[in-house]
Design an enzyme around this catalytic site. Sequence first.
Site, PDB file in Angstrom:
ATOM      1  CB  ILE A  68     -32.046 -14.362   5.302  1.00  0.00           C
ATOM      2  CG1 ILE A  68     -31.831 -14.315   3.976  1.00  0.00           C
ATOM      3  CG2 ILE A  68     -31.574 -15.643   5.969  1.00  0.00           C
ATOM      4  CD1 ILE A  68     -30.380 -14.154   3.661  1.00  0.00           C
ATOM      5  CG  ASP A 127     -22.659 -14.668   8.066  1.00  0.00           C
ATOM      6  OD1 ASP A 127     -22.869 -13.712   7.663  1.00  0.00           O
ATOM      7  OD2 ASP A 127     -21.910 -14.761   8.915  1.00  0.00           O
ATOM      8  CD  GLN A 169     -26.611 -11.574   5.541  1.00  0.00           C
ATOM      9  OE1 GLN A 169     -25.303 -11.854   5.700  1.00  0.00           O
ATOM     10  NE2 GLN A 169     -27.362 -12.481   5.404  1.00  0.00           N
ATOM     11  CD  GLU A 170     -19.949 -11.921   8.802  1.00  0.00           C
ATOM     12  OE1 GLU A 170     -19.363 -11.263   8.166  1.00  0.00           O
ATOM     13  OE2 GLU A 170     -19.796 -13.106   8.983  1.00  0.00           O
ATOM     14  CD  GLU A 171     -20.511  -6.136   9.189  1.00  0.00           C
ATOM     15  OE1 GLU A 171     -19.491  -6.341   8.826  1.00  0.00           O
ATOM     16  OE2 GLU A 171     -21.336  -6.433   8.178  1.00  0.00           O
ATOM     17  CD1 TRP A 208     -22.217 -15.214   0.253  1.00  0.00           C
ATOM     18  CD2 TRP A 208     -21.928 -16.775  -1.354  1.00  0.00           C
ATOM     19  NE1 TRP A 208     -20.907 -16.031   0.410  1.00  0.00           N
ATOM     20  CE2 TRP A 208     -20.898 -16.816  -0.632  1.00  0.00           C
ATOM     21  CE3 TRP A 208     -22.177 -17.402  -2.513  1.00  0.00           C
ATOM     22  CZ2 TRP A 208     -19.726 -17.802  -0.735  1.00  0.00           C
ATOM     23  CZ3 TRP A 208     -21.092 -18.268  -2.962  1.00  0.00           C
ATOM     24  CH2 TRP A 208     -19.920 -18.596  -1.942  1.00  0.00           C
ATOM     25  N   GLY A 209     -21.858 -12.278  -1.544  1.00  0.00           N
ATOM     26  CA  GLY A 209     -20.877 -11.807  -2.079  1.00  0.00           C
ATOM     27  C   GLY A 209     -20.965 -10.687  -3.343  1.00  0.00           C
ATOM     28  CB  ALA A 244     -17.519  -3.711  -1.077  1.00  0.00           C
TER      29      ALA A 244
END
Length: 894
Positions: free
Chosen positions: A643, A654, A671-673, A787-788, A791
């Site tokens: 991305i 994000d 991904q976010e971290e 996305w989502g 876990a």
Amino acid sequence: MENKGPRVAESKSLKNKTSGTEADLKMAFVKKDNVFEHEVEKIEDVLEQGCSGLSAEMPQTGALHKWEAKGTRRDQPSEAEHMTITHAGDQLTNANINQIHKTGGQTHRVCNENQENYSTRKLSSGSPVKTADIKQPSKGSNTEKQATSRNPQSHKNCNSEHVSCINAGPDEIGVVPESPLSDAGCDACSSDLYVTQNRNQGFLGESPSFEKESEPDSPMDVDSSKNSCQGSEADEESPLLEDQDDIDVSKTLSKSSHIQRSGADLDSRKSNFAPQRGEGVLFSLHLEETDNLLKQEETHTESSGISPVVSTECKGAKHCGKKDSKITAHFMRVPRTEDKRNEQCELKSSRPGKKIPKYTLPPFPTNKKWFGTPIEEMRRMPMCGTRLPHLRPSANHTVTIRVDLLKEGEVPKPFPTHYKDSWDNKHVKMPCSEQNLYPIEDENGDRTAGSRWELIQTSLLKKFTSSRDLKDAILRYNVAYAKKWDFTALTDFCDKVLEDAEAQHLFQSILPDMVKLALCLPSICTQPIPLLKQKMNHSITMSQEQTASLLANAFFCTFPRRNAKMKSEYSSYPDINFNRLFEGRSPRKPEKLKTLFCYFRKVTEKRPTGLVTFTRQCLQEFPEWERSQKKMSKLHVTYEGTIENNGHGMLQVDFANRFVGGGVTGAGLVQEEIRFLINPELIVSRLITEVLDHNECLIITGAEQYSEYTGYAETYRWARSHEDETPRDEWQRRCTEIVAIDAFHFRRFLDQFAPEKIRRELNKAYCGFSRPGVPPHHLSAIATGNWGCGAFGGDARLKALIQILAAAEAGRDVVYFTFGDAELMRDIYSMHTFLIEKEQTIGDIYRLLLKYYNEECRCCSTPRPEVKLYPFIYSTVESYAGSTDDDRGLCFED
């Protein structure tokens, strides 16, 4: 030698099962009628001969289940064997009937295979012959695993690429090699990052295309001591295939009773089993190769999730996934057939007398790396954007700089000129506030309140020569946590990871510069910073230098009232102080510290000149999805790229935790971290953003990228510093727009198909994608992915469809990255193309999702529905393609 133990154990277990099953079958045979005595004697001879061969061939039985799992064809049993098994099943009606059926099937399978081996050995003059179909486990994955599991705390190993690029002379003894602490040697490493990554995957992890990824040992990366929900997607325990105990035993017994049918019904049973295996079987079994009645029973039992062989193979598959996996290996493990592209979708009709036709997917090239609209044709900022209005503060927009003095290439001036404090529940409580007090004792033992900021200044201005000095300084103004905070990760990083020259550069140059940046807070951040609370629609625009000063204070843990774990005034906000980053021995911590020190080195060496805007968007009205008449927008889907690298100028998603940033200040590293680490200005959002509600998102515009990386989670490695060349807009912000939207956490796979959950995810995505008042032709495309689906338990195909629908409703096109999953890429493109060809509106597709829940999920007694979502949509839409409007209404009724 490492695999010998499990094989021997499996062989012994199989031998015990075989002998026990033989005894059980003999007991059943005694009770038979005399009519079947001849058949009983015949099958007992086969059993005895095969089991005697089993002992001689014990090393081969270890691979037996793998042999079977690959759909290896075996000869059909004789008619007498069919009759014998049928009558044995009639009389074995005790509580263990299912186990007897399963073990009995295994016994016959073992005996038949060994009988064939025995015949082969006799033909080859007594010399033992190994069956050619038995495949030995590959050593490639083990080698790869060993290569990627080197000690990340060894700086020389983790950065061998950097060392190889340096030619340090005698005069360069004080210069640090290519590292987060110095730019020395960067010119020698100017070759393209991703070409270098392909040559160095052994020590730096996998390439950014995420074709192979290593699964974290523990998804619980975020310390739950403060807020149990502050972790990122991969920071919570993955549900995987849960609720196995919920399988209806009575249904299992009923399914097992198929073995008792007569031989005349064999063909009808095959047709009944075929669609079930095509949708839910856990192994890639070929339907045309299951001519044997016993094997049909076993396959059907395996698809129900009750076979002990299945559980054993599932455990093995989990470990194998660690050896050779991609980023999608961190998502919910959805069993797939061997070639889903050739699968035909045939569903049972929900209304009697109405037959749903088959739909066969069109063939697609297997060597294509992308499908859909070329990415070059997708809208990007700033080309597609409208001209921004003049930057000025307003009731819903806080601007902390002098807008009248804003010039390109110059550091913005703070506004107001002098520091103004606001110590209340609507603004950030700053470390430099006069209200930031702590108790002190005077010479007489009397307690008074002293300025904590003065103590912070005194502590940090002392010279640092080691990590212990830094620890003592931080604890001097955090006395209450002196026995609670752990600095192991920071100590190991300074003492064991960094080389001597790097450590010297850190303590003599970088940390002192960071101290200056932190202590300049009252002169840099002069305006009170409002908190972005729930139900607010508000923006904050600040300079990059102001965000750097705030982050330096976060590193030194100076923010007051942000350390309490439970029921504090900031318990609904993410962590901001970095104390959790310094604790523990996680191998992820050194790489995270490298990435952050790279940022601090760059902003202290050269003051940044741009702005960053943080916007909390809360929507009160959402589309009526079932009535929407909008059509699907354009799609580009690829399994290559990322991305941040390939979605420049687009709205970049994000995959957020509702506490934005997830575990970035802890052990989280997905991904976010990762995005918050390479764009550290995003971390400031944790200081000001309250936990997101279901109708809210956070939009950050202008965050700059400072580092490049390889790998993911356990394989993440800081690679080198990054020079961001993204153009700036009229407000001097990088044209990088990132939206944080948090997916719902599904502990049961079926829950996500419930109408209220689908509506929630649609609304959340729409909230992130929508820009009220902006015409669609001025909106950039959306760069997103799975996305989502980590876990949090989301189904990648459902989540892709939800995001495509929300984007179309918001007037945006979609660029979708599957992170190395070529099959998912083809599935998404096939579905998108099909729905456009069939002229399906967003409302039509939404009603299809509701119909799928009502017919396949609502009353489903297994963890996953027999019919998957995409085959259901294909067949349902195809069956009503030529129907009347009345029939169409029945099809799509809620």
